[in-house]
Design an enzyme around this catalytic site. Sequence first.
Site, PDB file in Angstrom:
ATOM      1  N   LYS A  79     -34.400  24.825 -16.587  1.00  0.00           N
ATOM      2  CA  LYS A  79     -33.911  23.606 -16.401  1.00  0.00           C
ATOM      3  C   LYS A  79     -35.230  22.723 -15.708  1.00  0.00           C
ATOM      4  CE  LYS A  79     -30.154  20.696 -14.364  1.00  0.00           C
ATOM      5  NZ  LYS A  79     -29.133  20.633 -13.730  1.00  0.00           N
TER       6      LYS A  79
ATOM      7  N   SER B  87     -25.017  18.592 -15.682  1.00  0.00           N
ATOM      8  CA  SER B  87     -26.505  18.052 -16.109  1.00  0.00           C
ATOM      9  C   SER B  87     -27.252  19.035 -16.830  1.00  0.00           C
ATOM     10  CB  SER B  87     -27.131  17.816 -14.741  1.00  0.00           C
ATOM     11  OG  SER B  87     -27.048  18.708 -13.860  1.00  0.00           O
TER      12      SER B  87
ATOM     13  N   SER C  27     -22.729  21.364 -12.639  1.00  0.00           N
ATOM     14  CA  SER C  27     -23.706  21.480 -13.633  1.00  0.00           C
ATOM     15  C   SER C  27     -23.966  22.656 -14.267  1.00  0.00           C
ATOM     16  CB  SER C  27     -24.677  20.469 -12.925  1.00  0.00           C
ATOM     17  OG  SER C  27     -24.640  19.235 -12.619  1.00  0.00           O
TER      18      SER C  27
END
Length: 473
Positions: A76, A151, A175
């Site tokens: 990420k 996210s 997330s």
Amino acid sequence: MRRFNSLTEVRHELAAGTTTCRQLVAYYLDNIRRKEHLNAFLEVWPEEALAQAAAVDAKLAAGTAGKLAGMVIGLKDVLAYEGHALQSSSRILEGFKSLFTGTAVQRLLDEDAIVIGRQNCDEFAMGASNETSYFGPARNELDPDRVPGGSSGGSAVAVQADLCLASIGSDTGGSVRQPAAFCGIVGFKPTYSRISRYGLIAYASSFDQIGTLTRSVEDAALLLEVMAGADQFDSTVSQREVPAYSQHLAPAPHYRIGYIQDCLARPGLNPEIKAATENALEQLRGQGHVVEAVEFPYLDFIVPTYYILTTAEASSNLSRYDGVKFGYRAPDATDLESLYKKTRAQGFGPEVQRRILLGTFVLSASYYDAYYTKAQRVRRLIREKTDELLRDYDFLVLPTTPTTAFRIGDVNKDTLAMYLADIFTVQASLAGVPAISVPNGQDAQGLPIGLQILSGAFREQDLLAFAGSLAFG
């Protein structure tokens, strides 16, 4: 080459000589090119990944390969990897490259994981749909008009769409777990402090955690085993010994399981998710587990408490991005004050600006006690009640999300609706306990449904063993 569901399957093929790490990387690189429309990766490092793969192949031949040999992972865009771009999917870090490698990432590399690229996410991990990214939304492979969640949306899609075997994401209020539920994979966050946060871009420091997105619980256990443990660079990390999680995945025959009945009676809960959760509870009863309804009186306070505290921490953490030291700098600034204002106004997206402003407001002298201090007290009540329930029960079970994946553009303009998407995931974050989302079937449209399981702090071993034994839907 076929889709692999776990590192065990990969290692079997490697041992049989039917594939190599270089062939694995080439396979994933080809998938990434073919599925570029999903916008899962912001940057791919093909030459570097192929070179890493060749080195791991040599280690496998020599019998010196690490635990993660054969695992191709994505990171990420909030995890530091020396010499590689790091932007948190924001304009304000445009052109920035990390000067060091974070502890968790380094431990993965030390065990011969192959890093293939950095993945799209909500800007500074603020969002529940991946729509706040400066680079545009990632898209759900099952329906590209729908969100993958956030996210860690790009990280979830990458695993869902077979662009890598596993992804490393971050979980502040769900997330990792929420996008895992939207994409039909496994999303796991450990106890707060179990994995070092050194090298993780901060959003809300007392909540942020590194988590995993995988196709199997087995891989989640192995990744935790590698990344967890004490770290001299993080004063908040736990000093507890790290168990061999992946070696002890046999569950106990019977558990005491509680489910929060108010969650299933909550307005706005998708009827198909409610039915899937109730069916899962019935299956657990049929397997001989004790399954009982429990009361959790603070459900309505979870989301406001979470957003007061996280935005307060964000307003402090993001103050460092000012155009002076690194990243984007407004070209039309005329003095220091205009440099600050224009850089932050142009560099941050609307959602990040909203959270910074809200956090600054709740920390202001006139409102500090009315909001921030009170929210801290409520957080303590939530944590104490959660711990109390987890002393009486081995696990708490609840839906991961109130809805399945929604269409791009449907919710992001309704801030309150977006925040309420976290209603079932933020309890574990406020309490600091481990939680995992596992697939729990599909709705009538074929969209995945997730089931979330919480356990007591540092009881990841039990949680992973139990989750690994489940097969719903």
